[in-house]
Scaffold this active site. Structure first.
Site, PDB file in Angstrom:
ATOM      1  CG  ASP A 193       1.138   3.078   4.792  1.00 58.36           C
ATOM      2  OD1 ASP A 193      -0.092   2.923   4.702  1.00 58.36           O
ATOM      3  OD2 ASP A 193       1.932   2.135   4.995  1.00 58.36           O
TER       4      ASP A 193
ATOM      5  CG  ASP B 150      -1.883  -1.122   1.282  1.00 54.35           C
ATOM      6  OD1 ASP B 150      -2.223  -1.640   0.194  1.00 54.35           O
ATOM      7  OD2 ASP B 150      -2.317  -1.501   2.387  1.00 54.35           O
TER       8      ASP B 150
END
Length: 217
Positions: free
Chosen positions: A145, A143
Protein backbone atom coordinates in the site's frame (compact mmCIF):
# COMPACT_ATOMS: atom_id res chain seq x y z
CA UNK A 1 0.25 18.24 13.17
CA UNK A 2 -0.69 14.78 11.95
CA UNK A 3 -2.10 13.50 8.66
CA UNK A 4 -3.89 10.35 7.54
CA UNK A 5 -1.52 7.34 7.45
CA UNK A 6 0.98 8.83 9.92
CA UNK A 7 2.18 6.30 12.49
CA UNK A 8 2.19 7.42 16.12
CA UNK A 9 4.07 5.89 19.02
CA UNK A 10 2.24 6.33 22.31
CA UNK A 11 3.56 7.20 25.74
CA UNK A 12 3.22 4.45 28.38
CA UNK A 13 0.19 6.15 29.94
CA UNK A 14 -1.90 5.19 26.89
CA UNK A 15 -3.60 2.82 29.33
CA UNK A 16 -5.55 5.85 30.61
CA UNK A 17 -7.52 6.19 27.36
CA UNK A 18 -11.15 6.12 28.43
CA UNK A 19 -12.36 4.34 25.28
CA UNK A 20 -10.23 1.29 26.18
CA UNK A 21 -12.85 0.29 28.73
CA UNK A 22 -15.35 -0.66 26.03
CA UNK A 23 -13.25 -2.32 23.33
CA UNK A 24 -12.05 -5.90 22.68
CA UNK A 25 -9.27 -7.33 24.82
CA UNK A 26 -7.03 -7.88 21.79
CA UNK A 27 -6.61 -4.09 21.50
CA UNK A 28 -4.98 -3.95 24.93
CA UNK A 29 -2.70 -6.85 24.05
CA UNK A 30 -1.73 -5.29 20.73
CA UNK A 31 -0.85 -1.93 22.29
CA UNK A 32 1.08 -3.60 25.10
CA UNK A 33 3.18 -5.42 22.51
CA UNK A 34 3.52 -2.52 20.05
CA UNK A 35 2.23 0.85 21.35
CA UNK A 36 1.75 2.33 17.87
CA UNK A 37 -1.38 3.52 16.10
CA UNK A 38 -2.11 4.86 12.61
CA UNK A 39 -3.94 8.12 11.93
CA UNK A 40 -7.23 7.39 10.18
CA UNK A 41 -9.40 9.58 7.96
CA UNK A 42 -12.12 10.67 10.35
CA UNK A 43 -13.17 13.88 12.14
CA UNK A 44 -11.95 14.34 15.71
CA UNK A 45 -12.59 16.82 18.49
CA UNK A 46 -10.05 19.56 19.22
CA UNK A 47 -7.05 18.11 20.99
CA UNK A 48 -7.93 14.59 19.81
CA UNK A 49 -6.64 12.41 16.96
CA UNK A 50 -8.67 9.74 15.17
CA UNK A 51 -6.51 6.62 15.01
CA UNK A 52 -6.69 2.90 14.33
CA UNK A 53 -5.11 -0.03 16.17
CA UNK A 54 -3.77 -3.04 14.25
CA UNK A 55 -4.33 -6.56 15.53
CA UNK A 56 -2.40 -9.73 14.76
CA UNK A 57 -4.97 -10.76 12.15
CA UNK A 58 -5.83 -8.67 9.11
CA UNK A 59 -9.48 -8.38 10.09
CA UNK A 60 -8.63 -7.04 13.54
CA UNK A 61 -8.81 -3.25 13.37
CA UNK A 62 -10.11 -0.90 16.04
CA UNK A 63 -10.95 2.78 15.73
CA UNK A 64 -10.02 5.06 18.63
CA UNK A 65 -9.81 8.73 19.45
CA UNK A 66 -6.76 9.63 21.53
CA UNK A 67 -5.49 12.88 23.13
CA UNK A 68 -2.66 14.53 21.22
CA UNK A 69 -0.71 14.55 24.49
CA UNK A 70 -0.28 10.77 24.24
CA UNK A 71 1.90 10.98 21.12
CA UNK A 72 5.57 10.33 21.85
CA UNK A 73 6.77 10.06 18.25
CA UNK A 74 5.42 10.46 14.73
CA UNK A 75 6.64 8.65 11.61
CA UNK A 76 5.21 9.63 8.23
CA UNK A 77 5.04 7.28 5.22
CA UNK A 78 7.67 9.45 3.53
CA UNK A 79 10.07 8.98 6.45
CA UNK A 80 9.85 5.21 6.08
CA UNK A 81 11.81 5.43 2.83
CA UNK A 82 13.78 8.64 3.42
CA UNK A 83 17.52 8.31 2.82
CA UNK A 84 19.36 6.69 4.46
CA UNK A 85 16.50 4.55 5.78
CA UNK A 86 16.10 2.52 2.60
CA UNK A 87 17.86 0.41 1.82
CA UNK A 88 21.05 1.00 3.84
CA UNK A 89 19.88 1.28 7.46
CA UNK A 90 16.60 -0.64 7.31
CA UNK A 91 18.09 -3.39 5.17
CA UNK A 92 20.99 -3.84 7.57
CA UNK A 93 18.60 -4.71 10.41
CA UNK A 94 16.00 -6.60 8.39
CA UNK A 95 18.13 -8.25 5.73
CA UNK A 96 16.26 -11.55 6.01
CA UNK A 97 12.96 -9.73 5.57
CA UNK A 98 14.04 -7.81 2.45
CA UNK A 99 15.26 -11.00 0.81
CA UNK A 100 12.17 -13.09 1.55
CA UNK A 101 9.11 -10.81 1.70
CA UNK A 102 7.68 -9.98 -1.76
CA UNK A 103 6.05 -6.76 -0.53
CA UNK A 104 9.38 -5.42 0.76
CA UNK A 105 11.09 -6.42 -2.46
CA UNK A 106 8.37 -4.58 -4.37
CA UNK A 107 8.95 -1.47 -2.26
CA UNK A 108 12.66 -1.54 -3.01
CA UNK A 109 11.94 -1.83 -6.73
CA UNK A 110 9.44 1.02 -6.57
CA UNK A 111 11.98 3.22 -4.80
CA UNK A 112 14.29 2.68 -7.74
CA UNK A 113 11.58 3.33 -10.34
CA UNK A 114 10.27 6.46 -8.64
CA UNK A 115 13.66 7.84 -7.56
CA UNK A 116 13.41 10.84 -9.88
CA UNK A 117 9.71 11.68 -9.78
CA UNK A 118 10.16 14.54 -7.26
CA UNK A 119 6.99 13.56 -5.38
CA UNK A 120 6.36 12.83 -1.72
CA UNK A 121 5.29 9.26 -1.18
CA UNK A 122 5.78 6.30 1.11
CA UNK A 123 4.41 2.93 2.24
CA UNK A 124 1.37 2.52 4.44
CA UNK A 125 -0.39 -0.65 5.61
CA UNK A 126 1.65 -3.55 6.92
CA UNK A 127 4.85 -2.47 5.13
CA UNK A 128 4.78 1.04 6.55
CA UNK A 129 3.91 -0.27 10.00
CA UNK A 130 6.84 -2.70 10.03
CA UNK A 131 9.36 -0.15 8.79
CA UNK A 132 8.24 2.44 11.34
CA UNK A 133 7.91 0.18 14.37
CA UNK A 134 10.18 -2.80 13.73
CA UNK A 135 7.23 -5.10 14.52
CA UNK A 136 6.95 -7.84 11.90
CA UNK A 137 3.59 -7.34 10.28
CA UNK A 138 4.45 -8.11 6.64
CA UNK A 139 3.63 -11.63 5.44
CA UNK A 140 4.35 -13.56 2.27
CA UNK A 141 0.91 -12.58 0.93
CA UNK A 142 0.96 -8.91 1.92
CA UNK A 143 0.08 -6.29 -0.68
CA UNK A 144 2.03 -3.07 -0.97
CA UNK A 145 0.00 0.00 0.00
CA UNK A 146 1.40 3.37 -1.05
CA UNK A 147 0.47 6.95 -0.21
CA UNK A 148 1.31 9.54 -2.89
CA UNK A 149 1.00 13.06 -1.50
CA UNK A 150 0.05 15.57 -4.23
CA UNK A 151 -0.78 19.11 -3.16
CA UNK A 152 -0.99 20.20 -6.80
CA UNK A 153 -3.00 18.80 -9.69
CA UNK A 154 -1.60 15.55 -11.11
CA UNK A 155 -2.16 15.06 -14.81
CA UNK A 156 -4.00 11.79 -15.52
CA UNK A 157 -1.34 10.94 -18.12
CA UNK A 158 1.36 11.17 -15.43
CA UNK A 159 -0.81 9.11 -13.08
CA UNK A 160 -1.10 6.43 -15.76
CA UNK A 161 2.69 6.28 -16.17
CA UNK A 162 3.10 5.83 -12.42
CA UNK A 163 0.37 3.20 -12.29
CA UNK A 164 1.86 1.25 -15.20
CA UNK A 165 5.15 1.04 -13.31
CA UNK A 166 3.41 -0.61 -10.35
CA UNK A 167 2.13 -3.40 -12.62
CA UNK A 168 5.70 -4.63 -13.03
CA UNK A 169 6.11 -5.34 -9.31
CA UNK A 170 5.88 -8.81 -7.72
CA UNK A 171 2.82 -8.02 -5.57
CA UNK A 172 -0.42 -6.12 -5.93
CA UNK A 173 0.17 -2.41 -5.33
CA UNK A 174 -2.57 -0.04 -4.15
CA UNK A 175 -1.59 3.61 -4.53
CA UNK A 176 -3.76 6.32 -3.01
CA UNK A 177 -3.25 9.92 -4.15
CA UNK A 178 -3.60 12.24 -1.17
CA UNK A 179 -4.88 15.68 -2.17
CA UNK A 180 -5.59 18.51 0.30
CA UNK A 181 -9.23 17.38 0.32
CA UNK A 182 -9.02 13.59 0.44
CA UNK A 183 -7.74 10.55 -1.41
CA UNK A 184 -8.40 8.93 -4.75
CA UNK A 185 -7.00 5.70 -6.17
CA UNK A 186 -4.12 6.24 -8.60
CA UNK A 187 -5.53 3.66 -10.98
CA UNK A 188 -8.95 5.33 -11.03
CA UNK A 189 -7.50 8.78 -11.69
CA UNK A 190 -5.18 7.39 -14.37
CA UNK A 191 -7.97 5.66 -16.29
CA UNK A 192 -11.30 7.14 -15.17
CA UNK A 193 -14.31 5.13 -16.32
CA UNK A 194 -16.48 8.27 -16.27
CA UNK A 195 -16.01 11.99 -15.66
CA UNK A 196 -16.25 11.34 -11.92
CA UNK A 197 -13.94 9.58 -9.47
CA UNK A 198 -14.54 8.35 -5.94
CA UNK A 199 -12.71 10.40 -3.32
CA UNK A 200 -12.38 9.50 0.37
CA UNK A 201 -12.86 12.55 2.56
CA UNK A 202 -13.38 13.36 6.25
CA UNK A 203 -17.08 13.62 5.45
CA UNK A 204 -17.17 10.22 3.77
CA UNK A 205 -16.90 9.07 0.12
CA UNK A 206 -17.74 11.62 -2.58
CA UNK A 207 -17.95 11.47 -6.37
CA UNK A 208 -16.00 14.40 -7.76
CA UNK A 209 -14.76 15.56 -11.13
CA UNK A 210 -11.50 17.01 -9.80
CA UNK A 211 -9.93 15.77 -6.53
CA UNK A 212 -8.03 19.08 -6.23
CA UNK A 213 -11.20 21.10 -6.66
CA UNK A 214 -13.80 18.72 -5.28
CA UNK A 215 -17.01 20.19 -6.55
CA UNK A 216 -19.60 17.47 -6.20
CA UNK A 217 -21.06 16.54 -9.60
Amino acid sequence: MTATHDLLQLYPHWTEIEELDDIPSWVHLSLEQTPWVVVRRAPALEGQIAVGVRGQERHLRQALNIPQSLVAQKVTPEQCIASPSLPSVQKRYYNDRWSTMPALQALEQLCSQWADNQMNWGPTGSVGFELATGHRTVTMTSDLDIMLRCAQFLEPAVAEQLWQQTLELPVRVDVQIETPYGAVALQEWAKPATDRVLMRTLQGPLLVSDPWNPRIV
